[in-house]
Design an enzyme around this catalytic site. Structure first.
Site, PDB file in Angstrom:
ATOM      1  N   MET D   1       1.028  -0.864   0.372  1.00  0.00           N
ATOM      2  CA  MET D   1      -0.072   0.124   0.101  1.00  0.00           C
ATOM      3  C   MET D   1       1.047   0.932   0.241  1.00  0.00           C
ATOM      4  SD  MET D   1      -3.294  -0.625  -0.511  1.00  0.00           S
ATOM      5  CE  MET D   1      -4.294  -2.111   0.235  1.00  0.00           C
ATOM      6  N   CYS D   2       0.933   1.922  -0.863  1.00  0.00           N
ATOM      7  CA  CYS D   2       0.839   3.680  -0.609  1.00  0.00           C
ATOM      8  C   CYS D   2       0.258   4.741  -0.501  1.00  0.00           C
ATOM      9  CB  CYS D   2       1.681   3.015  -2.183  1.00  0.00           C
ATOM     10  SG  CYS D   2       2.180   1.679  -2.952  1.00  0.00           S
ATOM     11  N   ARG D   3       0.986   5.705  -0.606  1.00  0.00           N
ATOM     12  CA  ARG D   3       0.449   6.670  -0.747  1.00  0.00           C
ATOM     13  C   ARG D   3       0.525   7.750  -1.586  1.00  0.00           C
ATOM     14  NH1 ARG D   3      -4.255   6.246   2.672  1.00  0.00           N
ATOM     15  NH2 ARG D   3      -4.023   5.043   1.326  1.00  0.00           N
ATOM     16  N   ASN D 112      -1.800   3.060  -6.353  1.00  0.00           N
ATOM     17  CA  ASN D 112      -2.232   2.743  -4.646  1.00  0.00           C
ATOM     18  C   ASN D 112      -3.057   1.206  -4.578  1.00  0.00           C
ATOM     19  OD1 ASN D 112      -1.939   2.032  -2.234  1.00  0.00           O
ATOM     20  ND2 ASN D 112      -4.030   3.474  -1.442  1.00  0.00           N
TER      21      ASN D 112
END
Lengths: 256, 256, 256, 256
Positions: D1-3, D112
């Site tokens: 997961m990323c932002r 994401n």
């Protein structure tokens, strides 16, 4: 030994001189012609003036010739005054803090050459800085220490006098320790308005330095960017060059 | 084009051949003599067998000549079977996943050369892998894809046959697409017991490959590590070398 | 603030304590429990004693939790005495030279904590080194400067006395400049035979430090590696621990 | 997961939203609130439109929170349309090629989320690309493969239809292989004129996505940049947002 390039003139994309020349700085990073070391792969850096008074800086520990970020940044960043530098370490570590250019406030500085026997005068040279300046010491190169002394000297002097004072301080320390190794350097300096450069050596083998003036555009470079030799002027050893916002060049003798 | 070195023999510190030779691999990273490109600064890697059945791997995107970690690891790691590789990219990115050696289970592989026109056969070459093997694809080089095909072939064949099958598959794809660019390669392969190497080209300009046998110690290298030319044997093009645990070497013709 | 781990005992693979524990150092790099900062992602390092008298060093500017090289090296390197450190910068740059452990000859050192107001005493603290020691200054951290003072003190003293002398020197400089910020530290030190550790603070909030003794194996760590709380002993503030080759531990009060 | 964060509006320095907010993207890189992983330290990237039709890209494998180059570039680069992304790897290597945004021609894309069970459909998903598109495959992420399929679809469709076609292709492959793992995503896409974003999941836990419209300036972000909750609108799952050059936003349902 390293190779560098500085530009002052109409706004251009950095790639124009970093990439798009027969003997561009990127070519020099792999195949320098006029340097002791042909490979300059121990990090690189670019610094440019834009809309801010202080320069932007991008420094990286990878070789310049294959860095994807340098390629895209040089393609997108335009500037009318910028520096670029490819590094060949003379012993210090390959860290960003040891990569050129160095910047403080609106001033920017880069260097090629070496203070012979620097390791023996290093502590005294660094300790001669004020606490204020000392806290900007981020690496271990002679180059950055020279820059900080130059910056300290600006409190009392103009750029030429401050550079001369820095050189004299080095000569003093070398003499005091009986060090005979040569002190050779070329530097580029700017405050965002004027481009300064100097070439100096204690022996008869100063690093190479050339400049080219073409309408409003001035380049000062370690090596010519192409084979049109007549268009490049070699800066005489012991000289200090200033190129103002109008593109006018004055060359004076360094007084050390 | 790249340069590599493989060793099988009594345990030695890696630095013995990476650093402590007149024309060591580190010297070759800056000044290769027998390669198209003299600078091999786009990452490097070492792989070694120790107490584990599978090899240890250390791969880095920096040039080998100035990497502080490589220096200390080569000073401290001993092995009786190890590979080392300095990379000159032929276009693919400088990432660890694109650096050699590649390893899977107890097998290790490294490569110098190029599949001409690889970009045009890449999708078909990669898609010919099984799903099981495909998930090990971590980069984009022809080298790693060759390795995975070699590994896949080991299900049915010995190393020589599997290498030949991989070569034939490349030749098939090149022919199908009417690609005339040469396919040139040297490879080193090991399962932790035997050291294998091969030299091959579709034209008459295969990459250089040499070996040296001295008591129990065998080196197979892209370039001799010193100027004692009589001690280095050039591996004939189209050959496959195997060096067993006793240090005995057999050389056979590749059958493709 | 950082997190570290040191081990002395029967030879183990580094991964045993770096990776294979419920609250291993790698877990701490993402989720430290007993530190001001929970993320320790500004570089890392391992140092280990093997067959050489001086330790091997591997330091990297990437986070430890995802570094492919750390994973394979920790899987392959065995040692009976090693250090590991994950860094959370308190302001200095993320360069390898600023990563722990530091090593000189057969000595190794790592640190957690901070000299409050270090920037204001930095020049005097560094200048108090001899030229001999000064040339080993590769970065800009208080940690490395503390290490070099410790090394300098070994000319006249044992490790405990030398560490105390270093602490006193810091206290002197802080007092002279009227700096009230706390000086907090834990350190691990070794000469390859004995493992030393210390915990100290000028206020009542020293960084956490624990040890565990199990048959021949001793761990000294910033945080327990698991939740079996009864097996971990907190080192009292102001203490100096020594663990000899037999695994015997002595704890004494620091005399500063 | 990323932002991630995307901006369209009056020209601003990138630092305005990357650094100068209570819960800026840099804060999120250390302490994300609405993501499974709180630390997003496995590389980062920014992409921006300037005077060129194609975007500039700067991608790095270091954590964003301490990268000296990101700091200076965000301070100096102005743009009226830019993307920024901090990465938490779900298994693939930390290489620049695996960092977002991805760009091709004038298009830019970031992502994401995760295709559950991607490793099992990866080969077929990649092989479904044309050779023309396949040669742009530089890494191993599901994200980049999704981008290339999106680009391929643009030959026949507009952005919304092309994104829907990409999603359907993924769903087909997952179904064919009987994979029940969820496929969750948010994406930002631009051609340099319009900013597109989408939020989608096969289960009821799509990654968070918010936008804010203030006079001419539109932000679409993984998490609100401050605590003024009423000013941020959550994009409903299964939605496709388009923000044109006038700052007008339309939200439609994805049709998959």
């Amino acid at each position: 030994m390293c190779r560098w390039l500085s530009y002052r003139g109409d706004p251009v994309f950095l790639e124009e001189y970093l990439f798009d020349q027969d003997h561009s700085l990127i070519v020099q990073s792999l195949q320098a012609r006029k340097a002791v070391t042909t490979t300059n792969g121990d990090g690189f850096g670019v610094g440019w003036y834009g809309t801010r008074p202080e320069p932007g800086l991008f420094r990286e520990i990878l070789p310049a010739w294959n860095d994807s970020n340098l390629k895209t940044l040089a393609h997108h960043i335009e500037s009318s005054l910028f520096f670029a530098h490819v590094r060949a370490s003379t012993g210090t570590a390959t860290t960003r803090s040891n990569c050129h250019p160095f910047a403080l406030g609106r001033w920017m500085f880069m260097h090629n050459g070496q203070i012979g026997g620097f390791e023996r005068i290093r502590r005294r040279f660094e300790n001669a800085l004020s606490d204020d300046m000392y806290r900007h010491r981020g690496g271990t190169t002679d180059s950055e220490a020279m820059f900080l002394h130059f910056m300290e000297g600006l409190n009392d002097n103009g750029p030429k006098e401050s550079l001369e004072a820095m050189i004299r301080r080095v000569l003093d320390l070398l003499e005091r320790d009986g060090i005979d190794d040569p002190f050779r350097m070329t530097v580029a300096i700017s405050d965002g308005a004027t481009l300064y450069a100097a070439r100096y050596s204690t022996d008869d083998r100063p690093p190479s330095l050339y400049y080219r003036q073409r309408s409003n555009d001035v380049l000062v470079v370690s090596e010519p960017l192409d084979d049109r030799h007549h268009s490049w002027v070699m800066l005489p050893p012991g000289s200090f060059l200033a190129c103002d916002a109008a593109g006018d060049i004055t060359v004076k003798a360094l007084s050390v």
